[in-house]
Structures are given as structure tokens and as C-alpha cells.
Design a protein around this motif. Structure first.
Motif, PDB file in Angstrom:
ATOM      1  N   VAL A  16       0.849  -1.187   0.000  1.00  0.00           N
ATOM      2  CA  VAL A  16       0.000   0.000   0.000  1.00  0.00           C
ATOM      3  C   VAL A  16       0.884   1.236   0.000  1.00  0.00           C
ATOM      4  O   VAL A  16       1.858   1.303   0.764  1.00  0.00           O
ATOM      5  N   ILE A  17       0.566   2.183  -0.863  1.00  0.00           N
ATOM      6  CA  ILE A  17       1.180   3.509  -0.818  1.00  0.00           C
ATOM      7  C   ILE A  17       0.061   4.494  -0.532  1.00  0.00           C
ATOM      8  O   ILE A  17      -0.950   4.508  -1.240  1.00  0.00           O
ATOM      9  N   LYS A  18       0.221   5.273   0.530  1.00  0.00           N
ATOM     10  CA  LYS A  18      -0.848   6.182   0.928  1.00  0.00           C
ATOM     11  C   LYS A  18      -0.327   7.594   1.157  1.00  0.00           C
ATOM     12  O   LYS A  18       0.841   7.807   1.500  1.00  0.00           O
ATOM     13  N   LYS A  19      -1.227   8.541   0.948  1.00  0.00           N
ATOM     14  CA  LYS A  19      -0.945   9.952   1.204  1.00  0.00           C
ATOM     15  C   LYS A  19      -1.954  10.429   2.221  1.00  0.00           C
ATOM     16  O   LYS A  19      -3.155  10.484   1.921  1.00  0.00           O
ATOM     17  N   GLU A  20      -1.487  10.728   3.433  1.00  0.00           N
ATOM     18  CA  GLU A  20      -2.383  11.006   4.550  1.00  0.00           C
ATOM     19  C   GLU A  20      -3.320   9.808   4.721  1.00  0.00           C
ATOM     20  O   GLU A  20      -2.863   8.702   4.911  1.00  0.00           O
ATOM     21  N   ASP A  21      -4.651  10.016   4.593  1.00  0.00           N
ATOM     22  CA  ASP A  21      -5.594   8.916   4.756  1.00  0.00           C
ATOM     23  C   ASP A  21      -6.064   8.324   3.424  1.00  0.00           C
ATOM     24  O   ASP A  21      -6.932   7.453   3.399  1.00  0.00           O
ATOM     25  N   LEU A  24      -3.171   5.677  -2.376  1.00  0.00           N
ATOM     26  CA  LEU A  24      -2.844   6.019  -3.765  1.00  0.00           C
ATOM     27  C   LEU A  24      -2.852   4.782  -4.653  1.00  0.00           C
ATOM     28  O   LEU A  24      -3.270   4.849  -5.812  1.00  0.00           O
ATOM     29  N   THR A  25      -2.367   3.672  -4.122  1.00  0.00           N
ATOM     30  CA  THR A  25      -2.378   2.416  -4.873  1.00  0.00           C
ATOM     31  C   THR A  25      -2.215   1.253  -3.897  1.00  0.00           C
ATOM     32  O   THR A  25      -1.706   1.428  -2.783  1.00  0.00           O
ATOM     33  N   LYS A  26      -2.672   0.095  -4.332  1.00  0.00           N
ATOM     34  CA  LYS A  26      -2.466  -1.135  -3.553  1.00  0.00           C
ATOM     35  C   LYS A  26      -2.183  -2.253  -4.539  1.00  0.00           C
ATOM     36  O   LYS A  26      -2.764  -2.312  -5.620  1.00  0.00           O
ATOM     37  N   LYS A  27      -1.290  -3.144  -4.151  1.00  0.00           N
ATOM     38  CA  LYS A  27      -0.863  -4.231  -5.027  1.00  0.00           C
ATOM     39  C   LYS A  27      -0.772  -5.526  -4.222  1.00  0.00           C
ATOM     40  O   LYS A  27      -0.445  -5.516  -3.038  1.00  0.00           O
ATOM     41  N   ILE A  28      -1.037  -6.627  -4.907  1.00  0.00           N
ATOM     42  CA  ILE A  28      -0.891  -7.935  -4.281  1.00  0.00           C
ATOM     43  C   ILE A  28      -0.222  -8.875  -5.269  1.00  0.00           C
ATOM     44  O   ILE A  28      -0.462  -8.800  -6.480  1.00  0.00           O
ATOM     45  N   GLY A  29       0.665  -9.713  -4.769  1.00  0.00           N
ATOM     46  CA  GLY A  29       1.368 -10.666  -5.623  1.00  0.00           C
ATOM     47  C   GLY A  29       1.817 -11.867  -4.804  1.00  0.00           C
ATOM     48  O   GLY A  29       1.612 -11.940  -3.591  1.00  0.00           O
ATOM     49  N   ILE A  30       2.445 -12.822  -5.472  1.00  0.00           N
ATOM     50  CA  ILE A  30       2.950 -14.018  -4.803  1.00  0.00           C
ATOM     51  C   ILE A  30       4.200 -13.663  -3.997  1.00  0.00           C
ATOM     52  O   ILE A  30       5.078 -12.951  -4.476  1.00  0.00           O
ATOM     53  N   SER A  31       4.275 -14.184  -2.782  1.00  0.00           N
ATOM     54  CA  SER A  31       5.381 -13.838  -1.894  1.00  0.00           C
ATOM     55  C   SER A  31       6.735 -14.245  -2.463  1.00  0.00           C
ATOM     56  O   SER A  31       7.695 -13.499  -2.376  1.00  0.00           O
ATOM     57  N   GLY A  32       6.817 -15.459  -2.990  1.00  0.00           N
ATOM     58  CA  GLY A  32       8.021 -15.789  -3.738  1.00  0.00           C
ATOM     59  C   GLY A  32       8.995 -16.754  -3.119  1.00  0.00           C
ATOM     60  O   GLY A  32       9.919 -17.186  -3.786  1.00  0.00           O
ATOM     61  N   ALA A  47       4.143  -0.610  -7.922  1.00  0.00           N
ATOM     62  CA  ALA A  47       3.282   0.220  -7.087  1.00  0.00           C
ATOM     63  C   ALA A  47       3.698   1.693  -7.161  1.00  0.00           C
ATOM     64  O   ALA A  47       2.839   2.588  -7.226  1.00  0.00           O
ATOM     65  N   LEU A  48       4.993   1.948  -7.145  1.00  0.00           N
ATOM     66  CA  LEU A  48       5.473   3.321  -7.267  1.00  0.00           C
ATOM     67  C   LEU A  48       5.019   3.945  -8.582  1.00  0.00           C
ATOM     68  O   LEU A  48       4.574   5.102  -8.618  1.00  0.00           O
ATOM     69  N   ARG A  49       5.123   3.185  -9.665  1.00  0.00           N
ATOM     70  CA  ARG A  49       4.688   3.704 -10.969  1.00  0.00           C
ATOM     71  C   ARG A  49       3.192   3.995 -10.965  1.00  0.00           C
ATOM     72  O   ARG A  49       2.750   5.041 -11.464  1.00  0.00           O
ATOM     73  N   ASP A  50       2.406   3.086 -10.419  1.00  0.00           N
ATOM     74  CA  ASP A  50       0.960   3.282 -10.397  1.00  0.00           C
ATOM     75  C   ASP A  50       0.557   4.481  -9.546  1.00  0.00           C
ATOM     76  O   ASP A  50      -0.412   5.174  -9.854  1.00  0.00           O
ATOM     77  N   ALA A  51       1.293   4.704  -8.466  1.00  0.00           N
ATOM     78  CA  ALA A  51       0.984   5.836  -7.585  1.00  0.00           C
ATOM     79  C   ALA A  51       1.501   7.156  -8.140  1.00  0.00           C
ATOM     80  O   ALA A  51       1.117   8.229  -7.664  1.00  0.00           O
ATOM     81  N   GLY A  52       2.372   7.086  -9.151  1.00  0.00           N
ATOM     82  CA  GLY A  52       2.933   8.287  -9.752  1.00  0.00           C
ATOM     83  C   GLY A  52       3.922   8.996  -8.853  1.00  0.00           C
ATOM     84  O   GLY A  52       4.023  10.231  -8.867  1.00  0.00           O
ATOM     85  N   VAL A  53       4.664   8.217  -8.061  1.00  0.00           N
ATOM     86  CA  VAL A  53       5.637   8.809  -7.148  1.00  0.00           C
ATOM     87  C   VAL A  53       6.978   8.115  -7.305  1.00  0.00           C
ATOM     88  O   VAL A  53       7.065   7.015  -7.874  1.00  0.00           O
TER      89      VAL A  53
END
Length: 264
Positions: A16-21, A24-32, A47-53
């Protein structure tokens, strides 16, 4: 303020990438497993790309879960129960208890948000409750049913009225009961219903293993809470309504992101 939270479980990694409350984006994948850091890093970059940060835009990144020591780029590491408390305080501050149910374990915690840590009691995995999420997922795959759509499992909802008898004492014994029932010609829906009921009984045992607060203030989260058949059966076993938190599978990551915002 922008922060990141990563929850690395045995089965999945949640980010999860969040700004205050705001998330911005959430991602899920295989642990690996052996490739855990590689998988987590790739999902993190996505996730960084999707959040634009960019990474430098974030105040901090916190990681929790079984794999919290398997990645090197996190700023802080937090235990699962700490992140659970922080997420519940954000999303359901009225809740006095939460049951987090993942692929490999169950965690119950009682909260007192007036205390510095916010946690008054916790417990894990009563009666070998580990592995319930994985057992249900694997069995659905064996039956050629979509693990992500329990309501599409043919006949399961009705079969919960008369399920096969499956051990509620241990996931390994439950698996043996499944094999025995199938070898004796039991129907798939009755077997799955038996596993759901056994999982609900074990989950309620975890709840009962600690001092119960106001029964109306218990909330559910974790991947297993996304299964409406299981939640319905747990409510029936417990004799109470058990609301599921929003973004239930991402609670650990949300709590980690909150922890990152509190970094001095």
C-alpha cells in the motif's frame, strides 16, 4: 505526507502507498519463497509507478509479516499485531477486537487505543489453526473451482446445512479427513462445507482464547475474511455479527504505512 507499507506473508505480498488517509495504490502478488526479495522489489516498483511517485517522495517505508527481514530497502520493520492495531484504529476506531485470518495463521488482538501501544491482549493459532486459508484455496483448486469466487462453488452454501465431518483440531488431520471422505464417495460440496465449518470452529476457538471485550466490537480482516461462505459460517458458530473491514486483505500493509508515517 506519502508513506509505504508492505506486508509479506507466506502466500502473498501486499503493498500500500498512501498519502495522509488516501490510498494512492495497492498491489498484491505471490510472496516468492526463495525469490521473495526479487518478487517484492518488482511489485514495489510497479506500485510506485501506479501511484505516480518516486522512492524519494516517500517519508518512509515500513514492512511487516513473516518476510519482513527478507527485503533490504525498508526503513522500519514492525510486528503483525502492531500493524493490525494501527490499521484498525484508522479504519474502525470503535472496534475493541480484531481477528486477522491469513493463509497460514490466525491472530486475535484486543485493543485499548488509550494505551501507548494500543494493545491489551493477543493470541495466535489455537488448536493448530495454521494453514486454514491455504487448505481452502488448495481444495478449491483441486475441485477446479475458482478460489477467488467462493459464491460460485456449486452447492456449497446449501451443503453447509449438512456438511461432512472434518477435524476441527488440526489442518493436517482435516486434510486426512478430506481424503477419507472423497475416497468414500462424498460429494465435493459437502466436503468443502465440512472444511468451512471446521475452519469456523477453529477461528472461534482463537477468539475465545483471549478475554472477550464488547462482542459487538469485533471485526474481521485478512485474506480468509474475503470468503463470504466462511464468514457466514463463523457468524453462525459464534452467534454474532462479525463485520469485515474494508480492504481486508491489505490490513497489514495499511498498518505498516501508518507506522511509517509515525517515524521520527
Amino acid at each position: 505526507m506519502i508513506t509505504g507499507g508492505i506486508d509479506i506473508g507466506v502466500r502473498c505480498v501486499k503493498i500500500v502507498i498512501k498519502k495522509e488517509d488516501e490510498i494512492l495504490t495497492k498491489k498484491i502478488g505471490i510472496s516468492g519463497a526463495a525469490k521473495r526479495e526479487q518478487n517484492v522489489t518488482a511489485l514495489w516498483e510497479e506500485a510506485l509507478r501506479d501511484a505516480g511517485v518516486n522512492r524519494q517522495d516517500l517519508r518512509a517505508v515500513a514492512v511487516t509479516g513473516k518476510g519482513k527481514y527478507n527485503i533490504s530497502f525498508a526503513d522500519i520493520r514492525k510486528t503483525e499485531v502492531v500493524c493490525l492495531q494501527k490499521a484498525v484504529q484508522l479504519l474502525a476506531p470503535q472496534a475493541t477486537m480484531a481477528l486477522q485470518m491469513g493463509a497460514d495463521e490466525m491472530l486475535a488482538a484486543v485493543f485499548d487505543h488509550t494505551k501507548p501501544a494500543g494493545i491489551s491482549e493477543m493470541t495466535l493459532n489455537q488448536k493448530c489453526a495454521a494453514g486454514q486459508g491455504l487448505l481452502l484455496e488448495n481444495l478449491a483448486n483441486e475441485f477446479d473451482w475458482n478460489p477467488e469466487e467462493p459464491l460460485s462453488w456449486p452447492g456449497c452454501a446449501k451443503a453447509l446445512d449438512n456438511p461432512e465431518t472434518i477435524s476441527d483440531g488440526c489442518a493436517v488431520f482435516a486434510r486426512m479427513d478430506v481424503l477419507e471422505a472423497m475416497n468414500h464417495g462424498a460429494k465435493k460440496e459437502a466436503v468443502m462445507a465440512g472444511v468451512l465449518h471446521a475452519a469456523a470452529v477453529r477461528a472461534y476457538a482463537v477468539i475465545q482464547d483471549i478475554t472477550l471485550p464488547d462482542m459487538d466490537q469485533i471485526v474481521l480482516c485478512g485474506g480468509l475474511s474475503r470468503n463470504p461462505l466462511f464468514v457466514s459460517e463463523l457468524e453462525k458458530v459464534a452467534g454474532m455479527r462479525l463485520p469485515v473491514l474494508p480492504n481486508a486483505q491489505f490490513i497489514g500493509a495499511i498498518g505498516a504505512a501508518v507506522a511509517a508515517s509515525e517515524r521520527e
